[in-house]
Design a protein around this motif. Structure first.
Motif, PDB file in Angstrom:
ATOM      1  N   SER A  65       0.674  -1.319   0.035  1.00 47.58           N
ATOM      2  CA  SER A  65       0.401  -0.047   0.419  1.00 47.58           C
ATOM      3  C   SER A  65       0.579   1.218  -0.007  1.00 47.58           C
ATOM      4  O   SER A  65       0.616   2.340  -1.063  1.00 47.58           O
ATOM      5  CB  SER A  65      -0.736   0.247   0.897  1.00 47.58           C
ATOM      6  N   SER A  66       1.506   1.470   0.803  1.00 51.44           N
ATOM      7  CA  SER A  66       2.039   2.641   1.092  1.00 51.44           C
ATOM      8  C   SER A  66       3.675   2.739   0.306  1.00 51.44           C
ATOM      9  O   SER A  66       3.891   3.671  -0.254  1.00 51.44           O
ATOM     10  CB  SER A  66       3.151   2.559   2.654  1.00 51.44           C
ATOM     11  N   ASN A  70       1.205   3.830  -3.443  1.00 52.88           N
ATOM     12  CA  ASN A  70       1.444   4.771  -3.523  1.00 52.88           C
ATOM     13  C   ASN A  70       2.362   5.707  -3.671  1.00 52.88           C
ATOM     14  O   ASN A  70       1.881   6.200  -4.190  1.00 52.88           O
ATOM     15  CB  ASN A  70       0.962   5.402  -1.642  1.00 52.88           C
ATOM     16  N   ILE A  71       3.440   5.151  -3.742  1.00 53.16           N
ATOM     17  CA  ILE A  71       4.796   5.962  -4.002  1.00 53.16           C
ATOM     18  C   ILE A  71       4.581   5.685  -6.082  1.00 53.16           C
ATOM     19  O   ILE A  71       4.972   6.819  -6.390  1.00 53.16           O
ATOM     20  CB  ILE A  71       5.914   5.604  -3.558  1.00 53.16           C
ATOM     21  N   THR A  72       4.198   4.773  -6.645  1.00 50.44           N
ATOM     22  CA  THR A  72       4.300   4.622  -7.860  1.00 50.44           C
ATOM     23  C   THR A  72       3.058   5.788  -8.501  1.00 50.44           C
ATOM     24  O   THR A  72       3.203   6.605  -9.142  1.00 50.44           O
ATOM     25  CB  THR A  72       4.015   3.267  -8.317  1.00 50.44           C
ATOM     26  N   ARG A  73       2.126   6.165  -8.071  1.00 50.96           N
ATOM     27  CA  ARG A  73       1.041   6.386  -8.058  1.00 50.96           C
ATOM     28  C   ARG A  73       1.078   8.059  -7.837  1.00 50.96           C
ATOM     29  O   ARG A  73       0.543   9.197  -8.307  1.00 50.96           O
ATOM     30  CB  ARG A  73      -0.355   6.191  -7.035  1.00 50.96           C
ATOM     31  N   SER A  74       2.389   8.840  -7.156  1.00 49.82           N
ATOM     32  CA  SER A  74       2.553   9.773  -6.911  1.00 49.82           C
ATOM     33  C   SER A  74       3.727  10.232  -8.111  1.00 49.82           C
ATOM     34  O   SER A  74       3.485  11.537  -7.852  1.00 49.82           O
ATOM     35  CB  SER A  74       3.333  10.019  -5.619  1.00 49.82           C
ATOM     36  N   ILE A  75       4.002   9.521  -9.034  1.00 54.00           N
ATOM     37  CA  ILE A  75       4.787   9.689  -9.778  1.00 54.00           C
ATOM     38  C   ILE A  75       4.511  10.249 -11.047  1.00 54.00           C
ATOM     39  O   ILE A  75       3.431   9.535 -11.299  1.00 54.00           O
ATOM     40  CB  ILE A  75       5.938   8.939  -9.880  1.00 54.00           C
ATOM     41  N   PRO A  76       4.818  11.354 -12.064  1.00 52.16           N
ATOM     42  CA  PRO A  76       3.818  12.064 -13.109  1.00 52.16           C
ATOM     43  C   PRO A  76       4.133  11.637 -13.525  1.00 52.16           C
ATOM     44  O   PRO A  76       5.466  10.450 -14.379  1.00 52.16           O
ATOM     45  CB  PRO A  76       4.321  12.804 -13.068  1.00 52.16           C
ATOM     46  N   TYR A  77       3.162  10.477 -14.986  1.00 51.50           N
ATOM     47  CA  TYR A  77       3.575   9.164 -15.385  1.00 51.50           C
ATOM     48  C   TYR A  77       4.759   9.982 -16.512  1.00 51.50           C
ATOM     49  O   TYR A  77       5.552   9.211 -17.674  1.00 51.50           O
ATOM     50  CB  TYR A  77       1.867   9.242 -16.378  1.00 51.50           C
ATOM     51  N   PHE A 112      -2.834   1.966  -9.916  1.00 53.50           N
ATOM     52  CA  PHE A 112      -3.911   2.838  -9.772  1.00 53.50           C
ATOM     53  C   PHE A 112      -5.019   1.857  -9.792  1.00 53.50           C
ATOM     54  O   PHE A 112      -6.400   2.036  -8.962  1.00 53.50           O
ATOM     55  CB  PHE A 112      -4.423   4.354 -11.257  1.00 53.50           C
ATOM     56  N   ARG A 115      -5.669   0.335  -6.242  1.00 47.23           N
ATOM     57  CA  ARG A 115      -6.337   1.055  -5.322  1.00 47.23           C
ATOM     58  C   ARG A 115      -7.934   0.533  -5.617  1.00 47.23           C
ATOM     59  O   ARG A 115      -8.989   1.145  -4.798  1.00 47.23           O
ATOM     60  CB  ARG A 115      -5.780   2.157  -5.417  1.00 47.23           C
TER      61      ARG A 115
END
Length: 226
Positions: A65-66, A70-77, A112, A115
């Motif tokens: 989860s964390s 979360n880290i992968t989702r926070s990086i702009p594509y 994404f 989640r």
């Protein structure tokens, strides 16, 4: 010659548009299947191992989860796809083309989708799960016979939303050699200042998104019996 006639006679659209549409379909289809498989498995594990889940595992849940999701989702594509060029080169043998683009597309969208899957599974009534446990079902049986069927409308919506995201990401992938409509818009529309190509590209992508959303909504309506 009016604008519509000029559009029909646009050589770039006549020669490059069909190929660009096909490349986009290939990217979205391959990355979509990979995302559903990988993200679906991660989402199920997240739901099972979360606090209060069927098989709570705090360390594994935190890692998935964390750290991963979360880290992968926070990086702009746009940044992620550039950072993954060496990995794509090693894995596929090339970093350009629609097949190579599916690597970054999958890595970007799988967390994404995971989640969304976790959220959909959480909406399954706890009473239904309790009844399945009383009947002696194993965790695997509960997942396959309770969670997935009960959460099917939410899972279809998750697939629909993820596919729409993939269409947008595939356009960005075209900027670094991924091909598809993004490359068409950049090479012909932007670099050659051809507004017709830009407009047609936008229209095609909007139609694609609307079609995917319409199909997804129809399927949800068909499977949702609540």
């Amino acid at each position: 010659m009016n604008w519509f006639e000029e559009l029909l006679n646009n050589r770039a659209l006549q020669t490059a548009l069909p190929e660009a549409i096909w490349e986009t379909i290939v990217m979205v289809a391959i990355a979509g299947v990979a995302t559903v498989i990988i993200g679906g498995v991660i989402g199920i594990i997240l739901h099972l191992t979360r606090p209060g889940g069927l098989a709570p595992m705090r360390v594994l849940y935190i890692i998935l989860s964390s750290i991963i999701v979360n880290i992968t989702r926070s990086i702009p594509y746009a940044i992620l796809m550039v950072a993954l060029i060496p990995f794509t080169q090693w894995l596929i043998g090339t970093s350009i083309g629609p097949i190579a683009a599916t690597v970054s597309l999958t890595i970007a969208t799988a967390p994404f989708f995971a989640r969304l899957v976790e959220t959909a599974l959480r909406e399954v009534p706890s009473g239904t799960v309790d009844a399945a446990q009383v009947m002696g079902m194993s965790n695997g049986q509960i997942v396959s016979k309770v969670f997935l069927p009960e959460a099917l409308p939410g899972l279809i919506s998750a697939i629909t939303n993820t596919t729409v995201v993939l269409i947008g990401y595939s356009a960005m992938a075209g900027l670094i050699g991924g091909g598809g409509l993004g490359r068409l818009a950049y090479n012909y529309g932007y670099q050659r200042f051809d507004s017709q190509v830009m407009i047609v590209t936008i229209v095609v992508m909007v139609i694609g998104v609307q079609l995917i959303q319409w199909i997804g909504d129809k399927i949800v309506a068909a499977v949702d019996h609540r």
